[in-house]
Write a protein that holds these residues in place. Structure first.
Motif, PDB file in Angstrom:
ATOM      1  N   GLY A 140       0.937  -1.308  -0.231  1.00 27.28           N
ATOM      2  CA  GLY A 140       0.260  -0.104   0.118  1.00 27.28           C
ATOM      3  C   GLY A 140       0.682   1.002  -0.366  1.00 27.28           C
ATOM      4  N   ARG A 141       1.992   1.245   0.264  1.00 27.66           N
ATOM      5  CA  ARG A 141       3.445   2.587  -0.427  1.00 27.66           C
ATOM      6  C   ARG A 141       3.925   2.747  -0.909  1.00 27.66           C
ATOM      7  NH1 ARG A 141       4.500  -0.008   5.123  1.00 27.66           N
ATOM      8  NH2 ARG A 141       3.597   1.128   6.900  1.00 27.66           N
ATOM      9  N   PHE A 142       3.817   1.875  -2.226  1.00 26.82           N
ATOM     10  CA  PHE A 142       4.388   1.715  -3.072  1.00 26.82           C
ATOM     11  C   PHE A 142       3.564   3.115  -4.740  1.00 26.82           C
ATOM     12  CE2 PHE A 142       5.318   0.524  -7.414  1.00 26.82           C
ATOM     13  CZ  PHE A 142       6.527   0.967  -7.587  1.00 26.82           C
ATOM     14  N   ARG A 143       4.312   4.055  -4.806  1.00 27.83           N
ATOM     15  CA  ARG A 143       4.090   5.041  -5.383  1.00 27.83           C
ATOM     16  C   ARG A 143       3.902   5.754  -7.049  1.00 27.83           C
ATOM     17  NH1 ARG A 143       0.620   3.962  -2.329  1.00 27.83           N
ATOM     18  NH2 ARG A 143       0.362   4.946  -0.822  1.00 27.83           N
ATOM     19  N   GLY A 144       5.330   4.465  -7.633  1.00 30.79           N
ATOM     20  CA  GLY A 144       6.778   4.512  -8.215  1.00 30.79           C
ATOM     21  C   GLY A 144       7.083   4.370  -8.692  1.00 30.79           C
ATOM     22  N   ILE A 145       8.173   4.849  -9.760  1.00 26.21           N
ATOM     23  CA  ILE A 145       9.893   4.441  -9.679  1.00 26.21           C
ATOM     24  C   ILE A 145      10.361   5.703 -10.211  1.00 26.21           C
ATOM     25  CG2 ILE A 145       8.509   2.376 -10.368  1.00 26.21           C
ATOM     26  CD1 ILE A 145       9.886   3.417 -13.404  1.00 26.21           C
ATOM     27  N   ARG A 146      11.593   5.360 -10.386  1.00 27.08           N
ATOM     28  CA  ARG A 146      12.623   6.186 -11.240  1.00 27.08           C
ATOM     29  C   ARG A 146      13.432   5.073 -12.198  1.00 27.08           C
ATOM     30  NH1 ARG A 146      16.863  10.289  -8.516  1.00 27.08           N
ATOM     31  NH2 ARG A 146      17.840   8.419  -7.236  1.00 27.08           N
ATOM     32  N   HIS A 147      13.799   5.879 -13.231  1.00 29.10           N
ATOM     33  CA  HIS A 147      14.680   5.113 -13.861  1.00 29.10           C
ATOM     34  C   HIS A 147      15.096   6.415 -14.724  1.00 29.10           C
ATOM     35  CE1 HIS A 147      15.796   2.274 -17.511  1.00 29.10           C
ATOM     36  NE2 HIS A 147      16.638   2.795 -17.495  1.00 29.10           N
ATOM     37  N   SER A 148      16.782   6.854 -13.953  1.00 28.39           N
ATOM     38  CA  SER A 148      17.435   7.605 -14.132  1.00 28.39           C
ATOM     39  C   SER A 148      17.939   7.678 -15.755  1.00 28.39           C
ATOM     40  CB  SER A 148      18.792   7.263 -13.262  1.00 28.39           C
ATOM     41  OG  SER A 148      19.123   8.167 -13.917  1.00 28.39           O
ATOM     42  N   SER A 149      17.771   8.733 -16.338  1.00 32.49           N
ATOM     43  CA  SER A 149      18.157   9.110 -17.209  1.00 32.49           C
ATOM     44  C   SER A 149      19.293  10.352 -17.538  1.00 32.49           C
ATOM     45  CB  SER A 149      17.160  10.009 -18.296  1.00 32.49           C
ATOM     46  OG  SER A 149      16.771  11.354 -17.635  1.00 32.49           O
ATOM     47  N   ALA A 150      19.505  10.485 -16.609  1.00 32.98           N
ATOM     48  CA  ALA A 150      21.065  11.618 -16.143  1.00 32.98           C
ATOM     49  C   ALA A 150      21.850  10.721 -17.301  1.00 32.98           C
ATOM     50  CB  ALA A 150      21.494  11.364 -14.961  1.00 32.98           C
ATOM     51  N   TRP A 151      22.623  12.097 -18.176  1.00 29.47           N
ATOM     52  CA  TRP A 151      23.382  11.835 -19.670  1.00 29.47           C
ATOM     53  C   TRP A 151      24.273  12.833 -19.319  1.00 29.47           C
ATOM     54  CZ3 TRP A 151      24.991  13.295 -24.035  1.00 29.47           C
ATOM     55  CH2 TRP A 151      26.272  12.655 -24.587  1.00 29.47           C
ATOM     56  N   ASP A 152      25.129  12.625 -19.727  1.00 33.99           N
ATOM     57  CA  ASP A 152      26.251  14.165 -20.362  1.00 33.99           C
ATOM     58  C   ASP A 152      27.665  13.092 -21.198  1.00 33.99           C
ATOM     59  OD1 ASP A 152      25.597  17.511 -20.440  1.00 33.99           O
ATOM     60  OD2 ASP A 152      28.159  16.799 -20.350  1.00 33.99           O
ATOM     61  N   ALA A 153      27.418  14.139 -21.942  1.00 34.84           N
ATOM     62  CA  ALA A 153      29.197  14.083 -22.568  1.00 34.84           C
ATOM     63  C   ALA A 153      30.306  14.138 -22.230  1.00 34.84           C
ATOM     64  CB  ALA A 153      29.093  15.172 -24.536  1.00 34.84           C
ATOM     65  N   ASP A 154      30.238  15.107 -21.114  1.00 33.37           N
ATOM     66  CA  ASP A 154      30.940  15.046 -20.022  1.00 33.37           C
ATOM     67  C   ASP A 154      31.265  14.311 -19.450  1.00 33.37           C
ATOM     68  OD1 ASP A 154      33.403  16.409 -18.548  1.00 33.37           O
ATOM     69  OD2 ASP A 154      32.629  18.651 -19.029  1.00 33.37           O
TER      70      ASP A 154
END
Length: 349
Positions: A140-154
């Motif tokens: 009853g506590r689960f609300r969603g997800i995070r799928h990190s898309s953090a990316w940079d060429a540096d």
């Protein structure tokens, strides 16, 4: 006792140092104001421990934290079983912490009242089975997800995200997985860097019925090739922030600004910053977000322990309270508790 030498395990944030943080103590501003902290992590790895005991101690430092939301940080994944289902272990872990908190033995705050974990959305339509398993594990506590898309060429910016795929949010298979969220009444936490905000806006417009939260003010960068260009980068970030704010299914978390990512070197000073100093540094970013989204779509976050590398729990929320002083009582309520409570559908105590 921990060393006073500033270090960083990820490159994007400095490791917390309790002895250094103890050099700055402040009286709590507006101590009775209820606060829902909608973004923190718990982990015990790599010589760093931040579990319920450490979280409870930070909360006990004075602010009136009534509830928190645990957010994905790859903690306690299952060691065995199908790879796709290993993140279910994180939900089980966070739900166990919530049960510990509910005992009352760690203070009055409902720690992990909401849980955000991870599912690999590159599974496409197969992501639904994992999401359903996490719903069950969340009790009853689960609300969603995070799928990190953090990316940079540096690589000096990307840090541990250097191997992540470029353009993840635009990927067709990823979007098939993303399409599984709304039918299950689940939200998406978006962790990215500011040059990628436009990709998230495209995703938000393609899925207007999916609730999305832009983490950490959209990840403005002040490191690597972005260093010493603050005014120029701020203008780019501000334009992207105003654009994505037009997507009514997107809200924003106000925080993550005490990471090294922003380019401030508070962690290298002899003493931690005061809340006045922190507020002065963060005010342009936070006020821009509030102006663009409106208080009803903004929520202050601790992002602990990453942000603990530059300031204490006392200081971070005192800084937020200084910035929020200009707003009405109803607007302050939205910023500190209501937006988070509504977005994550938290149950009143």
């Amino acid at each position: 006792m921990a060393s006073n030498a500033p270090v960083s395990g990820s490159g994007l944030y400095a490791d917390p140092r309790e002895d250094w943080l103890a050099l700055r103590k402040e009286e709590i501003i507006d101590p009775q104001r209820p606060i829902v902290d909608p973004h923190h992590h718990l982990w015990d790895r790599g010589g760093q421990r931040y579990m319920i005991e450490e979280m409870a101690a930070d909360i006990a430092s004075g602010h009136n934290i009534v509830a928190t939301v645990y957010v994905d940080c790859r903690s306690m994944y299952r060691a065995h079983g199908p790879e796709a289902f290993r993140p279910v272990g994180e939900v089980e872990f966070a739900n166990g912490v919530a049960a510990m908190s509910a005992s009352g033995g760690y203070g009055p705050a409902a720690i992990c009242a909401g849980i955000v974990s991870h599912v690999n959305l590159l599974l496409g339509e197969d992501a639904r089975a994992v999401l359903e398993a996490e719903i069950t594990a969340g009790n009853g506590r689960f609300r969603g997800i995070r799928h990190s898309s953090a990316w940079d060429a540096d690589p000096n910016v990307a840090g541990m995200y250097a191997t992540r795929p470029k353009g993840l949010l635009l990927d067709e298979t990823f979007r098939k997985g993303f399409a599984c969220l709304a039918p299950l009444n689940l939200s998406f936490d978006a962790w990215l860097f500011h040059p990628q905000i436009g990709e998230l806006a495209d995703l938000a417009r393609a899925f207007p019925d999916t609730k999305i939260v832009l983490d950490h003010c959209g990840g403005p960068i002040g490191l690597g090739g972005y260093a010493n260009r603050r005014d120029e980068i701020f203008a780019e970030w501000k334009a992207s922030t105003r654009d994505i704010a037009k997507c009514r299914n997107v809200v924003v978390k106000l925080g993550g600004l005490a990471m090294r990512l922003l380019g401030y070197d508070f962690h290298e000073h002899p003493k931690p910053p005061s809340s006045e100093e922190a507020a002065a540094a963060w005010r342009p970013y936070i006020e821009t977000c509030i102006e663009a989204f409106g208080p009803e779509r903004c929520m202050f976050e601790s992002n602990f322990p990453p942000d603990k590398g530059q300031c204490s729990y006392q200081v971070i929320f005192n800084a937020f309270k200084r910035i929020a002083a200009q707003y009405s009582e109803a607007e302050k309520t939205a910023l500190f508790s209501k937006t988070a409570t509504d977005f994550y559908r938290l149950r009143p105590a």
